[in-house]
Scaffold this motif. Structure first.
Motif, short mmCIF file in Angstrom:
data_model
loop_
_atom_site.label_atom_id
_atom_site.label_comp_id
_atom_site.label_asym_id
_atom_site.label_seq_id
_atom_site.Cartn_x
_atom_site.Cartn_y
_atom_site.Cartn_z
N SER A 6 2.35 1.70 -3.43
CA SER A 6 1.59 1.84 -4.46
C SER A 6 1.59 3.34 -5.03
O SER A 6 1.29 3.41 -6.15
CB SER A 6 0.27 1.32 -4.16
N GLN A 7 1.41 4.30 -4.15
CA GLN A 7 1.41 5.79 -4.55
C GLN A 7 2.82 6.15 -5.43
O GLN A 7 2.58 6.88 -6.24
CB GLN A 7 1.40 6.73 -3.17
N SER B 47 -13.31 6.99 -10.66
CA SER B 47 -12.46 5.74 -10.51
C SER B 47 -12.41 4.95 -11.92
O SER B 47 -13.27 4.89 -12.59
CB SER B 47 -12.74 4.80 -9.41
N GLU C 10 -7.53 -4.25 -6.27
CA GLU C 10 -8.97 -4.08 -6.34
C GLU C 10 -9.62 -4.61 -4.71
O GLU C 10 -10.54 -3.86 -4.29
CB GLU C 10 -9.72 -5.12 -7.35
N THR D 250 0.89 -1.34 0.04
CA THR D 250 -0.11 0.14 -0.03
C THR D 250 1.08 1.19 -0.01
O THR D 250 0.47 2.23 -0.69
CB THR D 250 -1.06 0.12 1.12
N TYR E 140 -6.47 -3.29 -10.63
CA TYR E 140 -6.15 -2.13 -9.65
C TYR E 140 -7.24 -1.37 -9.99
O TYR E 140 -8.12 -1.23 -10.96
CB TYR E 140 -4.72 -1.59 -10.12
N GLU F 245 -8.04 -4.26 -1.94
CA GLU F 245 -7.70 -3.58 -1.10
C GLU F 245 -8.70 -2.34 -1.20
O GLU F 245 -9.22 -1.66 0.00
CB GLU F 245 -6.57 -2.92 -1.08
N TYR F 246 -9.02 -1.90 -2.18
CA TYR F 246 -10.10 -0.96 -2.71
C TYR F 246 -11.38 -1.10 -1.86
O TYR F 246 -12.06 -0.23 -1.41
CB TYR F 246 -10.27 -0.60 -4.23
N GLU G 209 -4.98 7.81 -5.96
CA GLU G 209 -4.55 6.70 -5.36
C GLU G 209 -4.76 5.43 -6.30
O GLU G 209 -5.42 5.55 -7.16
CB GLU G 209 -5.53 6.36 -3.90
N ASP H 287 -11.28 -0.79 1.93
CA ASP H 287 -11.18 0.67 2.33
C ASP H 287 -12.57 1.24 2.07
O ASP H 287 -13.03 1.83 3.11
CB ASP H 287 -10.28 1.33 1.57
N LYS I 125 -4.96 1.20 -5.81
CA LYS I 125 -4.86 0.09 -5.01
C LYS I 125 -5.28 -1.21 -5.56
O LYS I 125 -5.96 -1.06 -6.69
CB LYS I 125 -5.97 0.65 -3.92
#
Length: 439
Positions: A18-19, A102, A130, A15, A71, A132-133, A126, A136, A128
């Motif tokens: 990823s940025q 998105s 999928e 994470t 992603y 993780e998205y 951001e 969140d 991320k």
């Protein structure tokens, strides 16, 4: 347990990295297309893009990788709707029913995202996985549900308290909370989630500035009893509110970013004014202390999110979670302040009511004594024969009985009774009986 910790470590490490996989390029001339951008040199994105409004267009690049995972690339600004993503020079579809713009992508080829805005260039982006998205988003939905549920209950309680106590502070508090909640709904991208038209969303947000300013003035002015301390402030506040409405209308028709910046500054000035007043009156009562705490949260979120960002400046992170915590503290604190104020006013009113009752009793007693003294003086003005008839009336004798007693005709008795009524300012025998004949 050890394996789980390793997985958690890998998850957060990925994470954090990823940025760093996002690059950006600023198109100052705003004339490049996807065919032109592929050969440009992109810079690594280390922080969120935050600059004052300009005609420049930003391009984001997600380079290709060997990963086969799906992603999600997202721009977490509800105003950043003017964007388009390309892969292999073909446009990608936006994810429907998403709170923010998105795109679902795969990393087999580079992805380029073109973004522009008529407001400040604020692009918190951001990238991320999928899974993780979605995780969140689930957490954020839970936080949102808790916050909006609490806000809704407080709004309902404010309406109930208004009808119960008949205090305008409660209804003004209700409408102020509704305006604040609407602003949070917009910044959370809730309207985008339900696929509202972007123009409708922008117009609703725009006119909410007027309602937010108007009801913050009505609530704060009434709550703080400002007219008792600074009677001239109402005129100043009216001028600001009229100007807020004026710039709302001007921006609606002309869509100039400068007008929007002035609108935000005017709204902030109104909040700042009443916060300063609350600070000056802070020693007057406990509920004003609570008001000061609650309003300072609105104030600092407002100056950072709506004012400074228009100039490309930010003092602290307005992350959704931070804003929800601050918003919840503000809503609860302000609600306690309103209820505490009502309790204080009712206690004060009860004291004043008892004082008025006691004062009225003293007035009645004084009036009664005056009337009694007046009647006594009037009795002394009766002639000897009238006083004789009066005494017989007091002991309950009829006109016929009085005539026989004093050896006169009934008509003569009636004549004396009429004179007695006139001199004593009474109209019946009952009133005669209330006068103490011994006085």
């Amino acid at each position: 347990m050890k394996n789980k910790l390793i997985l958690v470590f890998i998850f957060f490490t990925f994470t954090a990295l990823s940025q760093s996989e996002i690059y950006y390029y600023k198109d100052f001339e705003a004339n490049l297309e996807v065919l032109d951008i592929e050969d440009k040199t992109f810079n690594l994105l280390e922080y969120n893009i935050l600059e004052k409004q300009s005609d420049a267009i930003y391009w984001f690049k997600i380079p290709a990788s060997n990963s086969k995972e799906d992603y999600i690339f997202r721009i977490k600004n509800y105003r950043a709707n003017n964007s388009i993503a390309y892969q292999n020079r073909r446009p990608l579809e936006k994810i429907k029913n998403s709170r923010f713009t998105s795109y679902k992508i795969q990393r087999d080829y580079p992805v380029f995202i073109k973004v522009s805005s008529e407001y400040s260039a604020y692009y918190p982006v951001e990238l991320k996985l999928e899974e993780e998205y979605h995780f969140d988003e689930s957490v954020q939905i839970l936080i949102n549900s808790f916050y909006y549920g609490a806000a809704f209950l407080i709004i309902v309680f404010s309406i109930v308290y208004y009808f119960f106590f008949k205090d305008n502070s409660f209804i003004h508090h209700c409408f102020l909370l509704m305006s604040l909640v609407f602003a949070f709904l917009a910044s959370d991208g809730i309207f985008n989630f339900f696929n509202f038209n972007n123009t409708i969303i922008d117009n609703l947000i725009l006119f909410n500035y007027f309602f937010l300013g108007f009801f913050s003035f009505k609530f704060a002015h009434n709550f703080l009893l400002v007219d008792n301390y600074y009677p001239g402030l109402k005129k100043y506040s009216h001028i600001i509110i009229v100007n807020i409405f004026l710039f709302v209308v001007l921006f609606y028709f002309f869509r100039k970013s400068e007008l929007f910046v002035i609108l935000n500054i005017l709204t902030f000035l109104l909040f700042l004014t009443y916060w300063i007043v609350s600070v000056l009156l802070i020693n007057k009562s406990a509920h004003i202390k609570l008001f000061t705490i609650a309003f300072v949260i609105i104030l600092f979120n407002g100056i950072n999110f709506t004012v400074l960002k228009n100039f490309g400046i930010s003092f602290f992170d307005n992350a959704p979670f931070n804003m929800k915590i601050g918003g919840l503290v503000q809503v609860v604190t302000l609600s306690f302040a309103v209820v505490y104020r009502e309790k204080t006013l009712r206690k004060r009113n009860s004291y004043m009511k008892n004082e008025i009752i006691n004062f009225n009793k003293e007035i009645d007693l004084l009036t009664s004594n005056i009337d009694k003294e007046s009647k006594i003086k009037d009795i002394e003005n009766l002639s000897i024969r009238e006083r004789e008839v009066f005494d017989l009336i007091v002991i309950g004798k009829s006109n016929k009985e009085i005539a026989l007693e004093v050896n006169v005709s009934i008509n003569t008795v009636k004549f004396h009774v009429k004179n007695i009524y006139g001199k004593l300012n009474i109209k019946s025998r009952k009133e005669v009986l209330t006068i103490d004949k011994n006085q």
